[in-house]
Design a protein around this motif. Structure first.
Motif, mmCIF file in Angstrom:
data_model
loop_
_atom_site.group_PDB
_atom_site.id
_atom_site.type_symbol
_atom_site.label_atom_id
_atom_site.label_comp_id
_atom_site.label_asym_id
_atom_site.label_seq_id
_atom_site.Cartn_x
_atom_site.Cartn_y
_atom_site.Cartn_z
ATOM 1 N N SER A 129 -30.868 -53.460 40.014
ATOM 2 C CA SER A 129 -31.026 -54.370 40.989
ATOM 3 C C SER A 129 -31.375 -53.862 42.113
ATOM 4 O O SER A 129 -32.206 -54.812 42.974
ATOM 5 N N GLU A 130 -30.859 -52.607 42.665
ATOM 6 C CA GLU A 130 -31.630 -52.089 43.960
ATOM 7 C C GLU A 130 -33.121 -51.851 44.110
ATOM 8 O O GLU A 130 -33.596 -51.623 45.022
ATOM 9 N N ALA A 131 -33.586 -51.924 42.829
ATOM 10 C CA ALA A 131 -35.180 -51.323 42.610
ATOM 11 C C ALA A 131 -35.988 -52.350 43.513
ATOM 12 O O ALA A 131 -37.166 -51.904 43.935
ATOM 13 N N ILE A 132 -35.860 -53.526 43.484
ATOM 14 C CA ILE A 132 -36.502 -54.786 44.253
ATOM 15 C C ILE A 132 -36.766 -54.147 45.714
ATOM 16 O O ILE A 132 -37.628 -54.521 46.280
ATOM 17 N N LYS A 133 -35.858 -53.445 46.276
ATOM 18 C CA LYS A 133 -35.684 -53.067 47.899
ATOM 19 C C LYS A 133 -37.033 -52.258 47.979
ATOM 20 O O LYS A 133 -37.667 -52.178 49.244
ATOM 21 N N ARG A 134 -37.524 -51.459 47.096
ATOM 22 C CA ARG A 134 -38.643 -50.728 47.495
ATOM 23 C C ARG A 134 -39.999 -51.431 47.654
ATOM 24 O O ARG A 134 -40.630 -50.974 48.246
ATOM 25 N N PHE A 135 -40.057 -52.649 47.399
ATOM 26 C CA PHE A 135 -41.130 -53.532 47.514
ATOM 27 C C PHE A 135 -40.886 -54.655 48.488
ATOM 28 O O PHE A 135 -41.510 -55.588 48.563
ATOM 29 N N GLN A 136 -40.026 -54.435 49.083
ATOM 30 C CA GLN A 136 -39.557 -55.500 50.279
ATOM 31 C C GLN A 136 -39.625 -54.955 51.611
ATOM 32 O O GLN A 136 -39.372 -53.694 51.716
ATOM 33 N N ARG A 137 -39.574 -55.357 52.750
ATOM 34 C CA ARG A 137 -39.274 -54.931 54.193
ATOM 35 C C ARG A 137 -38.351 -55.865 54.969
ATOM 36 O O ARG A 137 -38.509 -56.934 54.633
ATOM 37 N N PRO A 138 -37.529 -55.380 55.774
ATOM 38 C CA PRO A 138 -36.782 -56.017 56.403
ATOM 39 C C PRO A 138 -37.274 -56.809 57.610
ATOM 40 O O PRO A 138 -38.331 -56.510 58.231
ATOM 41 N N ILE A 139 -36.881 -58.081 57.540
ATOM 42 C CA ILE A 139 -37.514 -58.589 59.173
ATOM 43 C C ILE A 139 -36.308 -59.742 59.853
ATOM 44 O O ILE A 139 -35.485 -60.239 59.131
ATOM 45 N N CYS A 140 -36.243 -59.361 61.091
ATOM 46 C CA CYS A 140 -35.126 -60.074 61.881
ATOM 47 C C CYS A 140 -35.802 -61.255 62.561
ATOM 48 O O CYS A 140 -36.782 -61.392 63.070
ATOM 49 N N TYR A 141 -35.110 -62.372 62.201
ATOM 50 C CA TYR A 141 -35.210 -63.615 62.768
ATOM 51 C C TYR A 141 -34.546 -64.086 63.803
ATOM 52 O O TYR A 141 -33.319 -64.083 63.808
ATOM 53 N N GLN A 142 -34.900 -64.207 65.240
ATOM 54 C CA GLN A 142 -33.959 -64.366 66.513
ATOM 55 C C GLN A 142 -34.067 -65.747 67.009
ATOM 56 O O GLN A 142 -35.032 -66.139 67.513
ATOM 57 N N ASN A 143 -32.987 -66.588 66.816
ATOM 58 C CA ASN A 143 -32.941 -67.761 67.651
ATOM 59 C C ASN A 143 -33.923 -68.757 66.978
ATOM 60 O O ASN A 143 -34.504 -69.662 67.517
ATOM 61 N N MET A 144 -34.329 -68.689 65.790
ATOM 62 C CA MET A 144 -35.384 -69.554 65.117
ATOM 63 C C MET A 144 -34.799 -70.775 64.604
ATOM 64 O O MET A 144 -33.720 -70.993 64.222
ATOM 65 N N PRO A 145 -35.544 -71.950 64.920
ATOM 66 C CA PRO A 145 -34.993 -73.351 64.315
ATOM 67 C C PRO A 145 -35.225 -73.268 62.805
ATOM 68 O O PRO A 145 -35.743 -72.432 62.183
ATOM 69 N N ASN A 146 -34.088 -73.942 62.280
ATOM 70 C CA ASN A 146 -34.030 -73.845 60.900
ATOM 71 C C ASN A 146 -35.401 -74.211 60.268
ATOM 72 O O ASN A 146 -35.658 -73.665 59.182
ATOM 73 N N GLU A 147 -36.393 -75.163 60.670
ATOM 74 C CA GLU A 147 -37.475 -75.228 60.127
ATOM 75 C C GLU A 147 -38.504 -74.221 59.991
ATOM 76 O O GLU A 147 -39.413 -74.304 59.072
ATOM 77 N N LEU A 148 -38.283 -73.129 60.556
ATOM 78 C CA LEU A 148 -39.106 -72.067 60.763
ATOM 79 C C LEU A 148 -38.643 -70.839 59.962
ATOM 80 O O LEU A 148 -39.486 -69.783 59.680
ATOM 81 N N LEU A 149 -37.502 -71.024 59.437
ATOM 82 C CA LEU A 149 -36.698 -69.857 58.610
ATOM 83 C C LEU A 149 -37.085 -70.037 57.238
ATOM 84 O O LEU A 149 -37.418 -70.928 56.684
#
Length: 507
Positions: A481-501
């Motif tokens: 199951s950890e293999a998926i992480k090879r093809f993703q990158r992390p992104i941090c959303y800060q103080n975002m309204p629910n509609e934009l998440l």
């Protein structure tokens, strides 16, 4: 289904047979009737461009819909029935039971990622805001994951299903939200096309942009270069030889934009036999190691290539049992004539090295079949001949007789990175096993106790990778199951309204 011999370019089958090629029936050692078209530069460009276009919609597809797509691919692979098994057996020489098991694993991998997507396994990390924190208030931060973009995948020769068209790299990339451009292996193009037909049908049934998957056929080396250097390709998964892998890595390193290259390149999978184990279970262990070595005619990436122990009065018992087991093995077919020829040359070259003894060989057979081979040497010879330290793709193993614990430590120090290593021991060997385990852990991606290295469990705790040259990125796994992480990158959303998440990060 019939074989067209064409490339699948975003839902359309195309191909110019001017430069066509055929696979070889591995058992009969003769060309198969199907002819396949070498993909043109234009077709590869179209496949990548359409994958890039599809990324906009596919990356936004809700997790439950991606899960449904993965399950549908699995269902369509099963629906291919005996035709898939018969084609894969003919092209690889692998037995039907092995192909049937590999088909089950392939479908199981797709189902694993579907389950995880449905369960919200990859939803991210939430850190709530704290307006009262001093000296500054803490904002609301949420860590999510974005798919990287178009992924180029290169099929493996030795796993025509589980590490090929719809194998682990493809399954994990599609699960992550990434379109895939698959380069089929020229040794089993018919198998690749049948699975591609299943994926194409699943795309149609799930009403997904056809650009999400393309299959590229061909023996033209320029195809590989075009894929890994294309600016729209954002990651590459590769299983193959160290030589080819390093060529691709060098080409990727010269790109203006660096991208991750997840290559699995080679492994000798050393076996460490402790003293009491050697004294009490020599014959059984020898037979089990030979059985592990002979799986797939020695063509598993986790095949046990080097067996080591400190010499003792029990050494002859083990070596005699191993030699008898090797001598009883029947000659077998390898995946391609080129691989068989390379194996035979390696075995012949080892016999000419001073200090290396051929203990036993398997039975002879049809001219293009290969015989198992078991060699023995000492540490001095092993150190002086680096060829003995490299993976042999085929049913060959090397016994390394060590004089003492100091030589054992020196041998571990010489090892390159490996996918696996195994310690064979009893409770009386615990002190020595602990010392070995502490050192060997830094050389492998999976450390095994009293089991054979062949066989990889597809689960959350699996790691199928390791220090170079086992893989080009020791922080990742290509299985589980950890293999998926090879093809993703992390992104941090800060103080975002629910509609934009993203959906999974909403309150």
């Amino acid at each position: 289904m019939s074989i067209s011999g064409k490339n699948l370019i975003a839902g359309e089958w195309s191909g110019d047979f001017t430069k066509g090629f055929s696979a070889t029936n591995a058992v009969k050692n003769e060309p198969m009737p199907e002819v396949f078209a070498d993909a043109s530069e234009t077709e590869v460009e179209q496949a990548i461009a359409r994958a890039h276009q599809a990324f906009a919609s596919y990356s936004q597809l809700p997790a439950v819909q991606r899960a449904k797509f993965l399950r549908t691919i699995g269902e369509q692979i099963v629906a291919l029935g005996d035709e898939l098994v018969e084609m894969a057996c003919a092209e690889t020489g692998l037995p039907a039971m092995r192909i049937q098991g590999e088909r089950g694993r392939t479908v199981g991998q797709l189902g694993l990622f579907a389950d995880l997507l449905e369960q919200g396994e990859y939803q991210g990390v939430f850190d709530a805001a704290d307006a009262e924190r001093q000296p500054l208030p803490k904002p609301d931060t949420r860590l999510g994951y974005l798919p990287l973009g178009v992924v180029g995948v290169f099929a493996a020769s030795n796993f025509p299903l589980a590490f090929s068209t719809a194998g682990g790299d493809t399954a994990s990339a599609l699960a992550a939200g990434c379109p895939v451009v698959m380069k089929a292996h020229a040794a089993h193009p018919g198998t690749a096309e049948l699975v591609a037909q299943a994926i194409s049908k699943a795309i149609e049934l799930c009403d997904i942009d056809a650009g999400v998957f393309s299959l590229i056929q061909g023996k033209n080396y320029a195809i590989a270069s075009q894929i890994v250097t294309h600016p729209m390709v954002k990651a590459v998964g590769f299983t193959g030889s160290e030589r080819v892998g390093m060529i691709l890595q060098q080409q990727i390193n010269q790109r203006p934009e660096p991208i991750p290259f997840y290559g699995e390149l080679g492994s000798v999978n050393p076996q460490f036999i402790m003293a009491d184990k050697l004294a009490t279970e020599a014959s059984t262990l020898a037979e089990n190691l030979v059985a592990s070595l002979m799986m797939g005619q020695g063509q598993f990436c986790t095949s046990p290539g080097i067996w080591s122990y400190v010499k003792s009065v029990d050494t002859p018992v083990f070596e005699q049992a191993a030699s008898a087991a090797i001598a009883a093995t029947e000659a077998g077919v390898m995946l391609t004539p080129a691989m068989a020829e390379s194996y035979k040359k390696t075995v012949a070259s080892w016999q000419s090295i001073d200090g290396v003894e051929l203990l036993a060989q398997g039975q002879s057979g049809v001219a293009h079949f290969t015989q198992a081979a078991l060699f023995v040497t000492d540490l001095t010879t092993f150190k002086a001949n680096t060829v003995l330290q490299e993976e042999v793709f085929g049913p060959c193993a090397l016994i390394l007789r060590l004089q003492d614990e100091q030589e054992l430590a020196e041998f571990i120090g010489l090892l390159k990175g490996n996918l696996t290593a195994a310690i064979h021991a009893t409770d009386k060997d615990m002190a020595q096993s602990r010392t070995v385990a502490l050192s060997v852990a830094h050389k492998v991606g999976r450390l095994i106790y009293n089991q054979m290295p062949t066989g990889v469990e597809v689960c959350a705790s699996m790691n199928h990778g390791g220090p170079f040259p086992a893989s080009t990125d020791l922080r990742t796994t290509s299985v589980g199951s950890e293999a998926i992480k090879r093809f993703q990158r992390p992104i941090c959303y800060q103080n975002m309204p629910n509609e934009l998440l993203p959906q999974l990060l909403r309150s």
